[in-house]
Design a protein around this motif. Structure first.
Motif, short mmCIF file in Angstrom:
data_model
loop_
_atom_site.label_atom_id
_atom_site.label_comp_id
_atom_site.label_asym_id
_atom_site.label_seq_id
_atom_site.Cartn_x
_atom_site.Cartn_y
_atom_site.Cartn_z
N LEU A 106 20.25 6.71 37.01
CA LEU A 106 21.67 6.37 37.16
C LEU A 106 22.51 7.59 36.80
O LEU A 106 22.14 8.38 35.93
N LEU A 161 25.40 9.64 35.15
CA LEU A 161 26.23 9.56 33.95
C LEU A 161 27.68 9.37 34.37
O LEU A 161 28.14 9.95 35.34
N SER A 183 27.69 4.90 35.91
CA SER A 183 26.53 3.99 35.86
C SER A 183 26.94 2.55 36.06
O SER A 183 26.10 1.65 35.99
N ALA A 231 26.92 -2.74 33.66
CA ALA A 231 25.71 -3.56 33.78
C ALA A 231 25.69 -4.60 32.68
O ALA A 231 25.98 -4.28 31.53
N TYR A 288 13.69 -1.06 41.29
CA TYR A 288 14.68 -1.96 40.69
C TYR A 288 14.46 -3.43 41.02
O TYR A 288 15.13 -4.29 40.46
N ILE A 333 23.99 -1.63 42.28
CA ILE A 333 23.65 -0.20 42.26
C ILE A 333 23.86 0.35 43.66
O ILE A 333 23.44 -0.29 44.63
N PRO A 336 19.60 -2.54 35.20
CA PRO A 336 20.48 -1.37 35.18
C PRO A 336 21.01 -1.06 33.78
O PRO A 336 21.32 0.10 33.49
N LEU A 337 21.10 -2.04 32.92
CA LEU A 337 21.56 -1.77 31.55
C LEU A 337 20.54 -0.89 30.83
O LEU A 337 20.90 0.07 30.16
N HIS A 373 18.42 1.10 32.20
CA HIS A 373 18.25 2.40 32.86
C HIS A 373 19.42 3.35 32.62
O HIS A 373 19.36 4.49 33.05
N ARG A 374 20.45 2.89 31.96
CA ARG A 374 21.58 3.77 31.70
C ARG A 374 21.15 4.95 30.85
O ARG A 374 20.26 4.84 30.00
N GLN A 375 21.83 6.08 31.08
CA GLN A 375 21.50 7.28 30.31
C GLN A 375 22.68 7.70 29.41
O GLN A 375 22.73 8.85 28.96
N ASP A 376 23.61 6.77 29.18
CA ASP A 376 24.81 7.13 28.40
C ASP A 376 24.49 7.78 27.08
O ASP A 376 25.21 8.64 26.59
#
Lengths: 322, 365, 582
Positions: free
Chosen positions: A142, A144, A147, A150, A176, A243, C91-92, C94-97
């Motif tokens: 994803l 930055l 994203s 979610a 996914y 997504i 997706p939560l 997989h976040r890279q925050d």
């Protein structure tokens, strides 16, 4: 007002030919070239040539090296460097022709946050190589800052604009496991599109969870974004974690970026390639240049679709509102 | 992954980083010399002196070095050039000379076994002096000997607390202070934890090659010929888990089909002495852990728990006994309300001179 | 993915999360051994490939499905073991925050996301499967939530789970919105930890009248998708000793390469901190658990479309001519054996003698068939349920997928399905799937496996081709059918082994190899590394020596755990190769 040209260096002829053409067309007083350190050697000849062109036309040339290997490395480098050249109100022309999607989106995000007036341009190659284009794909990741929003308890939906490489789309779906997938397939016979798209039908058409429709990925206008939105059920934004992937021609990345401006709850995903073919493309077709604007907000055109408020209501496993 | 070489990499690193002093370079050279000479001359001959010993040769020493590296949580990460990617002994409270003394003690601690098991901890010094004649200085010899001699046996006074007899204050070696007790605790603990199948031979065991020459005190039958040490070694796995502050022992006991014949009782005859040995060793390991923790200072302060798990198999298939790990730790929970009388008795049990009546006699004598 | 058909295909193989609830309940096959392990109060790591049934197992044991099972099948409810299902392929996750932050804050943010997902899962479970809490139970829960969840507003105690979800979502939305803004990363949120939020909530649930005796299982699915910090957090939680209230059941694809480190630098240990439930089922035979399970799955599916009582072996029959040829080969081998032994009649033999004949036929019968086939004959007919089970290599999805296509193939030609799948159809689909697999191997694994370069893909293609060729050669030129093939790799220093291990990793990720076990065996001065690899039902025992001298086997001094070696013997009936190593 003079314009800053932002471009992404490549060994492809259309990079140097395209940027040269833009500089020669006038109105550019500064050129910022972002280049990947992993391919620094391969892009060096073109960058050297560009320095000569810039000098000849009194254009200030600046380079920003970034590492493509990780998201955070390229993000940090762009965040550090770009604000030195672009500030609020400045006109920026972004040549996206040879920009990998991840730094492309980061650049758009940063320029947008800085308040720049953005236009984009895409130069079509004369031809693509008949051989492989890219390979050694890495794990999807994803983007930055883009994203999306979610939420746990929601299933996943993918919106993808697809081009040649349907294996990337398959990789995304396998990764996914979406409950729904909306795929805009590139139309037209340009650049061997039909022959390169073999296997797409077998893989995706008539699959229960996948809806395929034709879409012109080269058109990233607001109307095109509108038409894409019209294809999508209105409730997907509330029901699913969405997504978005731009797997087709480069302007599709602009389309998806614009979509996140309207629906910031959508996350953008990128599938890095480990290797690009040195003979990726040849020549440039200046008659087929695509271009457009990126408004900082798009509500005036899409007045029927208000940017929805972020949903506070969760959904259970059956996607029924709680 | 931590291996035998991990300790050496860190030792070289810390000696190199101690500056350009000739003394440090010489220490590494001395260590290298020991490493070159010992395996061929001494260690590979130890098992052949007394075939009943569990393995005390090269494999055992490798295991002890590996244990030391794990106890100190040394990073095994190396770059493509083979050099350490992290600072040597990063996060460990140890100085360069101390690391050298530790390494030498680990090498020589069991060499005395070549002359027989009895008193082997003390015999190591003579062997060290012989093997490294004119190489080690007297302060180095004394320091290394102190550290390694406490790993087993009893002190000269007969006290099993062998580390108590060592110098409390640091001993100066190469003009640097070396904390003898802490290093001794580490050597002893690393040695005690060097258990496992590498100390025995399944093949020789199955052929009955290991025969005890005297009855083992823990065996229920004095006529028992089986060498329980080798059986124990074959079932034992020792996990040194510093991050979680524990020593985790695992025992995998496999029983053959013939051991399930209730009429013959073969299974029980096999299992009971083995379990007694296991429980004995669990307690011993926990005792050694506490002992090491007491003397080991910061080096071993993290190890607050011993865990043990016994798993049974029938021909390799799990037998579900529902056993959960046995947890022995140093936790003491202060009671919610004090019982003064209990405390008084407890104090008296620690030291009879603190009995109130006895104190009265002293006060009003 | 599933193609639309006019007749319902009983062999759907979609991801478990995407299956309709009723279908999942109808299709799920309970395995008593697995059920027993799942109902323990200990932590469990469940290892299995994609498609092996991990998710289905967890979902089936989640609270919502426990309630559905109660309604449809009168299973116990409320259950003694309450399952809280937490998916990680989201997706939560997989976040890279967190990468935008300094290292210390990365852990905090990672834990925030993970803990919020667990809290949401708890709330969702109890909303989807309401239980008859008393009023005082709701008060207990509401009081606890007000203490641990900042800003939660609970006006009515009975709305406690709705408000929990609302609060979680508000916090996540606000945080993610602020993370998307601008180019700086300055966010404020109420950091939480597992012990500050989840443990109190579960403890409060346990204080209610309904769950006083219950145990909560937190069912973490696809834990391999967690980021590094979350994996280490989860491992740290696994070391928590008190299981009176909750435990973890964690599904992982690829446990052997899974990160088992904790945040404090320790390691979670099998047996001490968790039990393993291994769905990879590497060793196949008709009697194996997997084969029994596969049969049950197929027959259950057939019953669902009105084909009750149809045996899997009958629905997927073996080719009669192949069966006849094998029988003939077996008979011939049996006769040869009887003659060599000087025995006249099979019926006159003792039990042990009969067993020895059977063993001999088992070992040599099929090999004789393959050896004596004409060089120009066509490929054998790959049909029969046992063959399909064998080819699926312990992954149920790999069985359902070809079955689905076989069924679909008949329906699309308007051919009847009730009498089973003709052997020709079976064989065609098997061969086409084999062609697909080889096409992928030849054309580019680098496109589908992360970290696989073109060169790696080429090497692997060469390796697999050579192995296949060797197997054919071995089968057609030797008397017996090999179940284990042994290779010796010389000069096996670490660089070579790293190279091979990388290829094995790629092959495993592409599900071309199922399992690789590396065993270190010390023999005097020779270090032998033995690799046991499963390759489509064969077990390749690779022996690597780093000395060119003839290894001096010190038989029996294996460091291999007793478990593995004896499992091999038990399941492969003590093959001679293993015996010689003993």
């Amino acid at each position: 007002m003079a314009t800053i040209l932002v471009s992404f260096a490549s060994w492809e002829p259309r990079f140097i030919m395209g940027v040269t053409h833009l500089i020669k067309s006038g109105g550019i007083d500064k050129c910022v070239v972002i280049y990947s350190t992993e391919y620094a050697t391969r892009t060096a000849p073109n960058r050297t040539e560009l320095q000569i062109v810039a000098r000849e036309h009194n254009v200030e040339l600046n380079e920003i090296p970034i590492e493509l290997e990780t998201s955070i490395a390229s993000w940090k480098q762009l965040v550090q460097e770009l604000p030195q050249y672009a500030t609020g109100g400045i006109d920026v022309l972004f040549d996206i022709s040879t920009a990998p999607r991840e730094p492309l989106w980061y650049t758009l995000h940063i320029l947008d946050a800085l308040g720049c007036n953005m236009r984009w341009v895409y130069h079509h190659p004369g031809a693509y190589t008949k051989d492989w284009l890219s390979r050694n794909s890495q794990s999807p990741r994803l983007i930055l800052k883009r994203s999306g929003i979610a939420l746990p308890g929601k299933k996943t939906c993918i919106i993808a604009l697809a081009g040649f490489d349907h294996e990337r789309l398959a990789q995304l779906i396998e990764r996914y496991e979406p409950i729904k997938c909306f795929v805009g397939r590139q139309t037209g016979n340009q650049l061997d599109n039909p022959s390169r798209n073999t296997g797409f039908n077998e893989a995706f058409v008539n699959q229960k969870e996948i809806e395929v429709f034709d879409f012109n990925c080269y058109d990233a206008s607001n109307d095109a974004v509108q038409s894409l939105l019209n294809r999508l059920p209105i409730d997907i934004w509330e029901k699913y974690n969405v997504i978005g992937a731009a797997l087709g021609p480069k302007p599709s990345a602009i389309t998806m970026f614009k979509l996140t401006q309207i629906h910031p709850e959508m996350g953008l995903v990128y599938i890095p390639s480990g290797e690009y073919n040195p003979e990726y493309s040849s020549g440039i077709d200046l008659n087929k240049t695509s271009c457009g604007k990126i408004d900082r907000l798009v509500p005036l055109v899409l007045e029927n679709l208000k940017p929805p408020s972020v949903p506070l209501v969760a959904h259970g496993a059956d996607n029924l509102p709680v | 992954m931590i291996s035998r070489d991990t300790f050496d990499l860190h030792l070289k690193g810390i000696l190199d980083s101690a500056g350009t002093s000739q003394a440090m370079k010489t220490l590494w050279a001395k260590y290298q010399l020991a490493k070159d000479k010992l395996p061929a001359d001494i260690l590979s001959w130890i098992p052949k002196v007394d075939g009943n010993l569990s393995e005390h040769g090269i494999l055992h020493i490798d295991n002890v070095f590996e244990n030391a590296a794990r106890l100190l949580s040394l990073s095994p990460e190396v770059g493509s050039d083979g050099a350490l990617e992290v600072k040597p002994f990063c996060g460990v409270d140890i100085k360069p000379v101390e690391a050298f003394v530790l390494g030498m003690a680990l090498f020589f601690h069991d060499t005395g076994n070549i002359a027989g098991r009895k008193g082997h901890a003390k015999n190591g010094r003579a062997i060290m002096c012989e093997v490294l004649k004119d190489v080690l200085k007297i302060d180095e010899i004394r320091g290394i000997d102190q550290v390694m001699s406490a790993h087993s046996g009893v002190a000269a006074t007969g006290d099993p607390d062998t580390i108590k007899a060592l110098d409390v204050a640091p001993r100066y070696i190469c003009k640097e202070p070396v904390r003898i007790r802490q290093l001794a605790a580490l050597v002893r603990f690393a040695d005690d934890l060097a258990e496992g199948p590498q100390r025995t031979s399944n093949y020789l065991r199955s052929k009955g090659a290991f025969v005890i020459t005297k009855p083992a005190s823990h065996a229920s039958n004095e006529k028992e010929e089986r060498n329980i040490f080798h059986d124990y070694a074959s079932i034992t796995t020792v996990n040194i888990d510093k991050g979680n502050g524990r020593i985790a022992l695992q025992y995998n006991i496999n029983l053959e089909d013939n051991m399930f014949d209730p009429q013959k009782g073969v299974g029980r005859e096999f299992l009971e002495p083995l379990l007694r040995m296991v429980f004995y060793r669990i307690k011993k390991t926990d005792d050694e852990r506490r002992y090491a923790r007491f003397y080991g200072g910061k080096l071993l302060a993290d190890f607050h728990t011993t865990e043990a798990l016994v798993q049974f198999y029938r021909n390799g298939i799990d037998i579900d006994t529902g056993l959960v790990p046995l947890v022995l730790n140093d936790l003491v929970v202060p009671p919610h309300s004090e019982d003064i009388n209990k405390s008084t008795e407890w104090i008296k049990a620690q030291n009879p001179a603190y009995d109130i009546s006895a104190l009265f006699e002293q006060v009003w004598k | 993915m599933n193609t639309q058909t006019t007749q319902a295909n009983p062999f759907e193989y979609d991801a478990a999360l995407n299956l309709p609830a009723d279908m999942l309940i109808d299709w799920y096959i309970e395995d008593h051994n697995f059920a027993r392990v799942l109902r323990t109060t200990r932590n469990v790591l469940i290892n299995g490939h994609r498609g092996s049934g991990k998710s289905m197992m967890l979902i089936y044991n989640s609270l919502r499905f426990q309630k559905l099972r109660h309604e449809r099948k009168q299973h116990e409810f409320p259950p003694q073991h309450v399952g809280i299902y937490v998916p990680c392929n989201t997706p939560l996750t997989h976040r890279q925050d967190h990468e935008l932050m300094p290292i210390g804050q990365q852990v905090t943010l990672s834990e925030f996301y993970f803990v919020m997902a667990i809290v949401e899962a708890i709330a969702e479970a109890f909303e989807a499967a309401p239980v008859d809490f008393l009023a005082e139970d709701y008060i207990i829960l509401a009081d606890e939530l007000r203490a641990v969840m900042p800003n939660i507003v609970i006006n009515e105690a009975s709305s406690v789970f709705t408000q929990m979800r609302r609060n979680v979502k508000n916090q996540l939305i606000i945080l993610q919105q602020s993370l998307q803004q601008g180019i700086l990363t300055e966010v404020e949120y109420n950091a939480v930890s597992f012990y500050s939020l989840v443990t109190p909530i579960l403890s409060a649930l346990k204080r209610t009248s309904i769950f006083k005796q219950a145990h909560f299982s937190i069912l973490i699915d696809d834990a391999h998708d967690l980021n590094l910090h979350q994996k280490m957090l989860l491992n740290s939680w696994l070391t928590y000793r008190d299981h009176s209230v909750f435990s973890f059941k964690v599904a992982v694809a690829g446990l052997r390469t899974h990160n088992l480190r904790t945040l404090s630098g320790g390691t979670v240990l099998e047996g001490h901190d968790y039990l393993i439930l291994d769905l990879e089922q590497p060793f196949q035979s008709e009697e194996s658990n997997y084969a029994q399970f596969a049969k049950a799955v197929i027959e259950q599916r057939l019953a669902g479309v009105g084909l009750e009582g149809v045996a899997a072996e009958n629905f997927f029959p073996q080719a009669p001519e192949f069966e006849a040829d094998i029988e003939a080969a077996n008979a011939s081998v049996a006769q040869e054996y009887l003659k060599a032994k000087g025995w006249d009649n099979l019926s006159d033999l003792t039990t042990d003698q009969k067993k020895s004949v059977r063993d001999h036929v088992y070992k040599y019968g099929r090999a004789k068939y393959f050896r004596e086939r004409k060089a120009k004959s066509n490929l054998p007919t790959y049909a029969g349920f046992d063959t399909l089970v064998h080819l699926s290599t312990g992954v149920i999805r790999n069985l359902l997928n070809p079955c689905y296509q076989m069924f679909d193939s008949l329906v699309s030609k308007n051919e009847p399905v009730a009498s089973g799948i003709p052997t020709g159809t079976q064989s065609d689909i098997v061969k086409s799937k084999s062609d697909e697999a080889w096409e992928q191997i030849r054309r580019g694994l680098e496109k589908v496996v992360e970290g696989c370069t073109k060169e790696d893909a080429d090497y692997l293609c060469n390796l697999l081709t050579a192995l296949g060729d060797y197997f054919v050669k071995r089968l057609t030129n030797h008397k017996s059918e090999p179940r284990i093939l042994s290779f010796i790799i010389s000069e096996a220093e670490s660089e070579n082994m790293k190279f091979l291990e990388n290829l094995f990793r790629i092959a495993q990720e592409a599900q071309l190899l199922t399992s690789v076990v590396v065993v270190l065996k010390l023999v005097a001065d020779v270090r032998i590394i033995s690799l046991l690899i499963e390759f489509y039902g064969l077990y390749l025992d690779w022996m690597c020596v780093d000395s060119m001298e003839e290894p001096q086997y010190q038989a029996g001094s294996w460091l291999m755990p007793h478990v593995l070696k004896n499992q091999l013997k038990a399941m492969l009936r003590a093959e001679s190769t293993l015996n010689s190593l003993d």
